[in-house]
Scaffold this active site. Structure first.
Site, PDB file in Angstrom:
ATOM      1  N   ASN A   4       2.530   3.679   7.880  1.00  0.00           N
ATOM      2  CA  ASN A   4       2.089   2.513   7.123  1.00  0.00           C
ATOM      3  C   ASN A   4       2.935   1.266   7.366  1.00  0.00           C
ATOM      4  O   ASN A   4       2.435   0.148   7.264  1.00  0.00           O
ATOM      5  CB  ASN A   4       2.108   2.863   5.627  1.00  0.00           C
ATOM      6  CG  ASN A   4       1.989   1.647   4.739  1.00  0.00           C
ATOM      7  OD1 ASN A   4       0.943   1.019   4.648  1.00  0.00           O
ATOM      8  ND2 ASN A   4       3.096   1.290   4.084  1.00  0.00           N
ATOM      9  N   LYS A  44       4.729  10.408  17.810  1.00  0.00           N
ATOM     10  CA  LYS A  44       5.217  11.335  18.838  1.00  0.00           C
ATOM     11  C   LYS A  44       6.228  12.318  18.244  1.00  0.00           C
ATOM     12  O   LYS A  44       6.222  13.521  18.581  1.00  0.00           O
ATOM     13  CB  LYS A  44       5.865  10.565  19.985  1.00  0.00           C
ATOM     14  CG  LYS A  44       6.395  11.465  21.099  1.00  0.00           C
ATOM     15  CD  LYS A  44       7.106  10.669  22.181  1.00  0.00           C
ATOM     16  CE  LYS A  44       7.687  11.606  23.236  1.00  0.00           C
ATOM     17  NZ  LYS A  44       8.485  10.880  24.253  1.00  0.00           N
ATOM     18  N   LEU A  95       0.814  -1.215   0.000  1.00  0.00           N
ATOM     19  CA  LEU A  95       0.000   0.000   0.000  1.00  0.00           C
ATOM     20  C   LEU A  95       0.851   1.270   0.000  1.00  0.00           C
ATOM     21  O   LEU A  95       0.518   2.252  -0.668  1.00  0.00           O
ATOM     22  CB  LEU A  95      -0.935   0.003   1.213  1.00  0.00           C
ATOM     23  CG  LEU A  95      -1.941  -1.145   1.318  1.00  0.00           C
ATOM     24  CD1 LEU A  95      -2.785  -0.989   2.584  1.00  0.00           C
ATOM     25  CD2 LEU A  95      -2.832  -1.212   0.090  1.00  0.00           C
ATOM     26  N   SER A 128      -3.946   0.611   9.921  1.00  0.00           N
ATOM     27  CA  SER A 128      -4.176  -0.547  10.779  1.00  0.00           C
ATOM     28  C   SER A 128      -4.721  -1.652   9.885  1.00  0.00           C
ATOM     29  O   SER A 128      -4.171  -1.918   8.811  1.00  0.00           O
ATOM     30  CB  SER A 128      -5.160  -0.179  11.894  1.00  0.00           C
ATOM     31  OG  SER A 128      -5.395  -1.260  12.754  1.00  0.00           O
ATOM     32  N   LYS A 182      -2.107  -4.069  16.662  1.00  0.00           N
ATOM     33  CA  LYS A 182      -3.092  -3.241  15.961  1.00  0.00           C
ATOM     34  C   LYS A 182      -4.155  -2.682  16.911  1.00  0.00           C
ATOM     35  O   LYS A 182      -4.543  -1.523  16.800  1.00  0.00           O
ATOM     36  CB  LYS A 182      -3.754  -4.045  14.833  1.00  0.00           C
ATOM     37  CG  LYS A 182      -2.802  -4.393  13.692  1.00  0.00           C
ATOM     38  CD  LYS A 182      -2.198  -3.148  13.065  1.00  0.00           C
ATOM     39  CE  LYS A 182      -1.340  -3.448  11.861  1.00  0.00           C
ATOM     40  NZ  LYS A 182      -0.702  -2.239  11.288  1.00  0.00           N
ATOM     41  N   THR A 233      -1.860  -7.447  -1.759  1.00  0.00           N
ATOM     42  CA  THR A 233      -0.471  -7.001  -1.640  1.00  0.00           C
ATOM     43  C   THR A 233       0.379  -8.220  -1.287  1.00  0.00           C
ATOM     44  O   THR A 233      -0.098  -9.353  -1.311  1.00  0.00           O
ATOM     45  CB  THR A 233      -0.314  -5.932  -0.544  1.00  0.00           C
ATOM     46  OG1 THR A 233      -0.620  -6.521   0.732  1.00  0.00           O
ATOM     47  CG2 THR A 233      -1.249  -4.753  -0.785  1.00  0.00           C
ATOM     48  N   TYR A 278      -0.079  -9.931  16.425  1.00  0.00           N
ATOM     49  CA  TYR A 278      -0.421  -8.947  15.400  1.00  0.00           C
ATOM     50  C   TYR A 278      -1.620  -8.126  15.870  1.00  0.00           C
ATOM     51  O   TYR A 278      -1.608  -6.889  15.790  1.00  0.00           O
ATOM     52  CB  TYR A 278      -0.747  -9.654  14.090  1.00  0.00           C
ATOM     53  CG  TYR A 278      -1.203  -8.734  12.984  1.00  0.00           C
ATOM     54  CD1 TYR A 278      -0.288  -7.943  12.297  1.00  0.00           C
ATOM     55  CD2 TYR A 278      -2.546  -8.651  12.628  1.00  0.00           C
ATOM     56  CE1 TYR A 278      -0.701  -7.089  11.277  1.00  0.00           C
ATOM     57  CE2 TYR A 278      -2.969  -7.805  11.618  1.00  0.00           C
ATOM     58  CZ  TYR A 278      -2.043  -7.021  10.950  1.00  0.00           C
ATOM     59  OH  TYR A 278      -2.469  -6.177   9.946  1.00  0.00           O
TER      60      TYR A 278
END
Length: 263
Positions: A83, A116, A14, A135, A153, A184, A149
């Site tokens: 990403n 941050k 992506l 996400s 997320k 992807t 995982y």
């Protein structure tokens, strides 16, 4: 009016598609990845609108250095797209400590540290800014075998939802993009834990088989990227966007079950 974007994880998937679409429409992109040479040809094609830098999300110092470089290069950044990330798969007792730590370091702590680092810059800009955290539907629902995982997320979604409140008075907007399984290289790049025979006839093995078969029907990656980019075109970007029929169906079903349990 063209905009300036900062995107992590642009070597493939992506992030790569998004970078190319934005450059084609005339926007500027500061792209980060672990193998900068992969974008050499693209830098020659877009010498004035594409900057690249090496970024390893487990390196706290490098995150701050690259963010400084990006804002110095373009003067301002309108949109930050967090990403970069990956997945590991296995029942929790199949996962090594190294796998557990690295998953959290990259997907959760890396994203937190990146956001941050950009906040002081966005806060000082008169126009504020927009942060898009990529996400997945896995930030709202959970599949067998993806416990770490999902931990990463669900964790980053909670973090973003909270700081969205912290920073709303500074004209900084946040969007959490939640695509479903997409066409992807994600499935082929999943770090698979060594199997334990105890899980051969469980839901964990069913999902392992599904991964090996390519995850079934996949959403079109170009369309997913278009919807993520479009979230920035709204006057007030949405906090969450579920992308694709599969993601919308699965998240809606899960939320209904949670509401029913609450009632």
């Amino acid at each position: 009016m063209s905009k300036t974007w900062f995107i992590t994880g642009t070597s493939s998937g992506l992030g790569n598609i998004m970078m190319k679409k934005l450059l084609e429409r005339g926007d500027k992109v500061f792209a980060t990845l672990r193998n900068v040479e992969l974008l050499d040809d693209l830098r020659q094609k877009y010498p004035n609108t594409l900057e690249t830098a090496h970024l390893e999300l487990t390196d706290k110092h490098e995150i701050n250095t690259v963010v400084d470089k990006a804002f110095n290069a373009f003067g301002k950044i309108d949109v930050v797209v967090s990403n970069a990330g990956y997945g590991i798969f296995g029942a929790v007792e199949e996962l090594t400590d190294e796998m557990i730590v690295h998953q959290i370091e990259v997907n959760l702590l890396g994203s937190i540290r990146l956001i941050k680092a950009v906040i002081p810059y966005l806060r000082s800009q008169p126009t504020g800014g927009h942060v898009i955290q990529v996400s997945s539907e896995g930030g709202q629902i959970a599949y067998p075998g993806f416990s770490l995982y999902h931990a990463s997320k669900w964790g980053i979604e909670g973090f973003v939802e909270s700081i969205n409140h912290d920073l709303e008075s500074f004209n900084i907007h946040f969007t959490i993009a939640e695509p479903g399984p997409t066409g992807t290289s994600f499935a082929s790049s999943i770090n698979m834990a060594n199997k334990m025979e105890e899980y051969n006839h469980t839901s964990v093995q069913e999902i392992r088989d599904l991964i090996n078969e390519g995850f079934g029907q996949l959403d079109n990656a170009e369309e997913v990227v278009d919807k993520i980019i479009a979230s920035n075109d709204q006057r007030k970007p949405p906090l969450r966007i579920a992308i694709g029929d599969r993601a919308k169906t699965n998240i809606k079903k899960h939320l209904k079950e949670r509401l029913q349990s609450l009632e």
